[in-house]
Design a protein around this motif. Structure first.
Motif, PDB file in Angstrom:
ATOM      1  N   LEU A 330      36.545  47.969  45.122  1.00  9.87           N
ATOM      2  CA  LEU A 330      37.962  48.054  44.788  1.00  9.87           C
ATOM      3  C   LEU A 330      38.242  47.394  43.441  1.00  9.87           C
ATOM      4  CD1 LEU A 330      40.762  48.924  45.790  1.00  9.87           C
ATOM      5  CD2 LEU A 330      40.958  46.714  46.943  1.00  9.87           C
ATOM      6  N   TYR A 331      37.626  46.258  43.192  1.00 10.02           N
ATOM      7  CA  TYR A 331      37.764  45.556  41.910  1.00 10.02           C
ATOM      8  C   TYR A 331      37.231  46.419  40.766  1.00 10.02           C
ATOM      9  CZ  TYR A 331      37.364  41.646  38.570  1.00 10.02           C
ATOM     10  OH  TYR A 331      37.474  40.815  37.485  1.00 10.02           O
ATOM     11  N   TYR A 332      36.097  47.052  41.003  1.00  8.03           N
ATOM     12  CA  TYR A 332      35.511  47.959  40.008  1.00  8.03           C
ATOM     13  C   TYR A 332      36.473  49.109  39.723  1.00  8.03           C
ATOM     14  CZ  TYR A 332      31.454  50.075  37.630  1.00  8.03           C
ATOM     15  OH  TYR A 332      30.585  50.582  36.700  1.00  8.03           O
ATOM     16  N   LEU A 333      37.047  49.693  40.793  1.00  6.37           N
ATOM     17  CA  LEU A 333      37.975  50.813  40.625  1.00  6.37           C
ATOM     18  C   LEU A 333      39.185  50.414  39.788  1.00  6.37           C
ATOM     19  CD1 LEU A 333      38.359  52.809  43.972  1.00  6.37           C
ATOM     20  CD2 LEU A 333      37.581  53.642  41.755  1.00  6.37           C
ATOM     21  N   LEU A 398      29.504  43.824  41.879  1.00  8.32           N
ATOM     22  CA  LEU A 398      29.025  44.956  42.669  1.00  8.32           C
ATOM     23  C   LEU A 398      27.523  44.838  42.931  1.00  8.32           C
ATOM     24  CD1 LEU A 398      30.360  47.644  43.767  1.00  8.32           C
ATOM     25  CD2 LEU A 398      29.213  48.777  41.872  1.00  8.32           C
ATOM     26  N   LEU A 399      26.756  44.507  41.891  1.00  5.42           N
ATOM     27  CA  LEU A 399      25.306  44.405  42.047  1.00  5.42           C
ATOM     28  C   LEU A 399      24.923  43.218  42.924  1.00  5.42           C
ATOM     29  CD1 LEU A 399      24.123  45.298  38.418  1.00  5.42           C
ATOM     30  CD2 LEU A 399      24.265  46.777  40.419  1.00  5.42           C
ATOM     31  N   GLN A 400      25.691  42.147  42.852  1.00  3.03           N
ATOM     32  CA  GLN A 400      25.427  41.008  43.737  1.00  3.03           C
ATOM     33  C   GLN A 400      25.565  41.408  45.207  1.00  3.03           C
ATOM     34  OE1 GLN A 400      28.153  37.989  42.290  1.00  3.03           O
ATOM     35  NE2 GLN A 400      26.491  36.813  41.355  1.00  3.03           N
ATOM     36  N   LYS A 401      26.573  42.253  45.483  1.00  2.70           N
ATOM     37  CA  LYS A 401      26.774  42.711  46.860  1.00  2.70           C
ATOM     38  C   LYS A 401      25.599  43.570  47.314  1.00  2.70           C
ATOM     39  CE  LYS A 401      29.135  43.084  50.649  1.00  2.70           C
ATOM     40  NZ  LYS A 401      29.413  41.913  51.496  1.00  2.70           N
TER      41      LYS A 401
END
Length: 480
Positions: A330-333, A398-401
């Motif tokens: 959502l943050y990325y979006l 995102l990559l950390q997730k």
């Protein structure tokens, strides 16, 4: 069960009702305007409509609050509220930016304003729907509005071609989704989101119906998100549509399709069946990010470059969603939508209705238009994930997730995303190199009579500040 909506039901969809009501009012008001060319009353009415919808959206979080409404047809949750907020912000920025540029092309028709409002309401129904029928209706409202907006330049062959191609893509998408809904209903006996997806775990042929239906539905959503191999005409549509419309489609339109992915994967039952959908969509995400970046390497037209870039970014987001990234996706979006709006706003400004903005065309842009070059560099470096710009933090979270799990599949997705980010850095960096490190002046950069546009300049300035320092105060934990 009562079929009469309660006051809470109506309040829950009040943002959509406001948007549709103001859109219908705009259709009437346009006939009362003395001059056909005077769009200011419609512009004011539309802006007030979006601001009213924003207030109503905020109000729904307190009264009636989160929950299911209209007999579990509509769901209001922190996720759907934030997704709706993204659409409304994108729509408001589009209304602030687009009219002057559409006027340059002589395509600022009165219908533009209600179409934007109808489109926003469709996006909100798309991701707030808790029933596949409501989701499909939202998709059609959104799609029909975009078809007309893309083809508004009726004297432009490329615009008409883009509208036709997007219409055909939308037709395929709708067909797959509708057939998928039919099979989901056949396998579960309901179109309710949770009930229909629970059919995936049934025994016997009913489960096969549900699996086939959900697969077809995901194909339809993949068309809308422009994932490989369902992306074929997306770059042509981006290039042929008028640039402000492309910006709206690349931000709000893309966010609605990817937001639907988040909603769907939040409702897939946990278990072996859920993992199989994760692997399927993860492979599609990996192929999308790879293909989008490779083809973007050789693009000279900035709109086509951003089109292929959008395919790769959709791949990153879907990869995160399949690995359980909700807040991070959502943050990325949110950040990606604002980046797209800013990028296409500057491209519209450089075009001035006459030019095609290319990588070579912006050579030595910093010498002729230093502030424009600075904003463009911040935006594209943020797309690339250059620290400490916001694009770096969106990818990092995102990559950390994705990296939280020790599963081999997650590791493959993580490696693919990192490798593709390195590839993307090359073509994003070309924008800064052309703007600051070339002595000869390009065809676009050499245009010295670019008009002053204070509103656009102020908006781009605010967005650039957000891209440069927004991560200091706005992180995924602030969303939900």
């Amino acid at each position: 069960m009562s079929y009469t909506p309660s006051s809470n039901d109506l309040i829950a969809i009040s943002p959509m009702l406001i948007l549709c009501g103001v859109a219908l009012l705009s259709l009437v008001v346009q006939f009362l305007i003395p001059k056909e060319e005077d769009s200011k009353p419609l512009w004011v009415l539309s802006v007030l409509g979006i601001l009213g919808a924003m207030y109503a959206l905020y109000h729904t979080t307190n009264s009636p609050g989160y929950g299911k409404f209209f007999g579990s047809q509509i769901s209001i949750s922190p996720l759907t509220v934030w997704l709706s907020g993204i659409y409304l912000i994108a729509g408001l920025i589009t209304l602030l930016i687009a009219p002057p540029f559409l006027a340059q092309h002589k395509t600022l028709f009165p219908e533009f304003f209600p179409l934007v409002l109808f489109c926003l309401s469709g996006m909100m129904f798309l991701t707030s729907g808790y029933d596949f029928i409501v989701i499909f209706v939202g998709l059609e409202i959104l799609s029909l509005s975009l078809y007309v907006m893309i083809g508004m330049a009726r004297t432009s062959v490329s615009s008409l071609e883009s509208a036709m191609k997007y219409f055909l893509l939308g037709t395929f998408s709708s067909g797959f989704m509708l057939l998928g809904i039919a099979f989901l209903y056949g396998g579960s006996g309901t179109t309710n989101l949770d009930g229909a997806l629970r059919g995936l775990f049934l025994k016997g042929y009913e489960s096969n119906f549900s699996k086939l239906g959900f697969g077809l539905f995901l194909v339809g959503v993949s068309f809308k998100a422009a994932l490989v191999p369902f992306h074929s005409w997306t770059p042509d549509v981006y290039e042929g549509a008028q640039t402000p419309i492309t910006g709206f489609m690349a931000s709000a339109g893309k966010a609605s399709a990817l937001g639907l992915f988040i909603v769907l994967f939040n409702h897939i039952p946990v278990g072996e069946i859920g993992n199989s959908w994760k692997y399927l969509m993860g492979v599609i995400a990996l192929v999308s990010m790879t293909w989008g970046n490779i083809v973007a390497l050789k693009q000279d037209n900035l709109k086509r470059m951003l089109a292929y870039s959008s395919i790769s970014h959709a791949g990153y987001i879907v990869a995160g969603i399949t690995c359980g990234a909700g807040l991070e996706a959502l943050y990325y979006l949110f950040s990606y939508s604002l980046l797209n709006l800013a990028a296409f706003a500057i491209i519209s400004y450089l075009e001035q209705g006459k030019h095609e903005v290319t990588v070579n065309g912006i050579a030595h842009l910093s010498g002729e238009h230093p502030l424009t070059a600075l904003s463009l560099s911040i935006i594209f470096l943020s797309f690339a994930g250059f620290p400490p710009l916001i694009g770096f933090w969106t990818k990092l979270f995102l990559l950390q997730k994705i990296a939280e799990s020790d599963l081999l599949f997650n590791r493959i997705l993580l490696f693919g995303a990192v490798a593709n980010s390195c590839v993307a850095f090359y073509y994003y960096m070309k924008i800064t190199i052309q703007s600051y490190m070339k002595q000869e002046t390009g065809s676009v950069a050499g245009v010295r009579d670019l008009p002053a546009m204070p509103t656009l300049g102020f908006l781009v300035f605010l967005l650039s500040v957000f891209f440069a320092a927004g991560w200091l105060f706005f992180q995924p934990g602030a969303l939900l």
